[in-house]
Design a protein around this motif. Sequence first.
Motif, mmCIF file in Angstrom:
data_model
loop_
_atom_site.group_PDB
_atom_site.id
_atom_site.type_symbol
_atom_site.label_atom_id
_atom_site.label_comp_id
_atom_site.label_asym_id
_atom_site.label_seq_id
_atom_site.Cartn_x
_atom_site.Cartn_y
_atom_site.Cartn_z
ATOM 1 N N MET A 277 0.801 -1.231 0.000
ATOM 2 C CA MET A 277 0.000 0.000 0.000
ATOM 3 C C MET A 277 0.832 1.278 0.000
ATOM 4 N N ILE B 47 3.041 1.970 -2.051
ATOM 5 C CA ILE B 47 3.150 2.395 -3.453
ATOM 6 C C ILE B 47 1.877 3.114 -3.883
ATOM 7 N N ASN B 48 0.736 2.586 -3.472
ATOM 8 C CA ASN B 48 -0.534 3.229 -3.827
ATOM 9 C C ASN B 48 -0.719 4.581 -3.143
ATOM 10 N N THR B 49 -0.238 4.672 -1.908
ATOM 11 C CA THR B 49 -0.625 5.851 -1.127
ATOM 12 C C THR B 49 0.418 6.948 -1.044
ATOM 13 N N CYS B 50 1.701 6.646 -1.163
ATOM 14 C CA CYS B 50 2.699 7.710 -1.014
ATOM 15 C C CYS B 50 2.450 8.782 -2.078
ATOM 16 N N LYS C 153 5.573 9.345 -4.531
ATOM 17 C CA LYS C 153 6.141 8.240 -5.284
ATOM 18 C C LYS C 153 7.547 7.892 -4.819
#
Lengths: 128, 434
Positions: free
Chosen positions: A73, A75-78, A81
């Motif tokens: 997650m 990767i999805n949320t930062c 990037k």
Amino acid sequence: MSAHSAPAQVPKNVAGGGHGHVAAPDREASPLAKLPKLDVKARLGAAKFVTDGHDFAHITVDPDICDTCPHEMCINTCPAKCFEFVNGRMQFTYEDCVECGTCDIVCTPGSVKWTNPRASFGVNYRYG
Amino acid sequence: MSRSQYQCIVVGGGFAGASAAIRLAQKGVKTLLVERADEGGAKNLSGGILWGNDLAAILPDWKATLPVERPVSNKKVGFLSENGPAFVIDFHDPALKTQTVGYAVLRAKTDKWLLEQAKKAGVTVVTGVNVEGLAKQNGRVVGVQQSGETTYADVVIVADGANSRLTLQGDLRHGHKKLDMDHYALGVKEILKLPRATIEERFGTGTDGGMAGEFVLGRCDGVLAGGFLYTNQDTLSLGVVINLPSMKNQGELTTHDVVEQFRNHPYIQSLVKGAELVEYGAHLVPEGGYQAFSELCGDGVLVVGDAAGFCFSNGIVIQGMNYAVRSGICAADAVAHAVKVGDFSAVTLAQYERNLESDGIMDDFRNFKNVSKFLWNPRLFQKYPDFLANVFRRMLKAEGPKKKMRAHLTEAMKESGVSKADILRDGLNGGMNL
Ligand SMILES: Cc1cc2nc3c(=O)[nH]c(=O)nc-3n(C[C@H](O)[C@H](O)[C@H](O)COP(=O)(O)OP(=O)(O)OC[C@H]3O[C@@H](n4cnc5c(N)ncnc54)[C@H](O)[C@@H]3O)c2cc1C
Ligand code: SF4
Ligand code: SF4
């Protein structure tokens, strides 16, 4: 694979790490999928940073733990990037971090170790 | 123990910490405020509309000098369907330009001003110092640590914001070592530069008004997100607030894609076209409400503002700065009381909780306990934006015999997969919780 592939992303070594993709919703149907994507790194260029030398990373990750992660997650949320699998290994770059704290919250396997950057370093908003 | 140079140390110079420190100085308490940014506000980000008049309790003339962007005289609330349509309620009230209810603000400006006011009030303000932890002796907080050194005080007020490292380090989160994903949303924000005259013409604000817009983002993928767009003097604040658990199992979709998609919605595009991106940032938003508060006081310590969880968010409207001010003042009054009686134990500092009760903050959070549950209702994001678009499309299509509104509703419900029971339930829930 969804229509949402980010540009120029190095594919992960699915066979090696076991971090195969969790089934994502089908976005082909959504017009959102067809939008052009701005490079987030270009966007980050607009914020002012004072980058700490390479001797102090205020966040660290343990790639061995990432190998076993069921959701990735970060990767999805930062929003900056900072997390990416490169050749099957988690690669974390702290320089663009906007210090939001999200990765610490979502990283349930416990790979992320989070502290504030040293004073005077990091993101510096002029608007906020 | 070395003798404390300060009676109170406040960690964090946002709305909560600055308000607490100013109140303390006004009550004659020797106060040190420590802020990690080199300049007040440089680490802070909000939407943001400062609602209400809470600062008046400590700074009666704040409206004359706080650097604000524009008073809100136009409020938009909208549903944006991912297929393009937009259903927007657009409320204009020129009276709000003078009888102000809220101002768009930018934190890099406001927080710098707040720290200046703190200095004027007599607070010792130190910026560019990151407090690493609370110093404890025999379980009691005795000061703060930084670079291995301890600065002592009778009491510490923790005001370090949503991503509160100090409540985690100081064991003030009911035993939790991590913040809980279910209690936080992520705000991602862009500042877009647009000439002042263009803003005033495009939004119809005049030179002395401003627009605050909040939008439900229709998405079929299950991501729960609200968007906001506010007018500043010569910039726009555009952003999204994303429910973190809903980002799970989303393939390669990222939070920066969500803000991108919001900006690219045709309705939003029409408002922001030609604007130039000048800043991008992100910040957590506490939205767990009553159930998610940190411990509010311990021996020698109090927690205020976002760090404690005093932020109300339903994904669309956020109120945190006003609660930050109010909780900061409540804590300062409790500290002033403790100074008077010469006791800084949790029992005496619990006056803070009584102050929060009499101020009405606790009631607000009790009353709103279920709001986030209602507003992060997936139907609101997955179905209603399309449903509203379908209703209006049908009404506008002039073909065939004119149908009654009711028939349009029934057909649109069918098309969007919304049932009468859903609408009734959500309508009732919404009505009861708002
Ligand atoms: C996208 C977004 C939109 C929002 N919109 C609105 C809105 O429209 N209206 C509204 O009222 N609220 C809004 N909010 C919420 C609001 O911003 C917060 O509730 C408010 O800022 C809380 O104030 P605070 O003083 O508690 O925390 P903060 O403003 O976060 O201040 C914390 C301070 O502590 C400092 N600090 C942190 N750690 C340390 C340390 N270890 N040592 C020294 N200093 C430290 C930080 O640098 C910072 O200055 C929004 C929030 C977000 C993210
Ligand atoms: S969420 Fe944590 S464990 Fe999973 S990939 Fe990201 S950093 Fe690694
Ligand atoms: S703190 Fe926020 S910006 Fe920094 S790496 Fe973590 S998620 Fe990304």
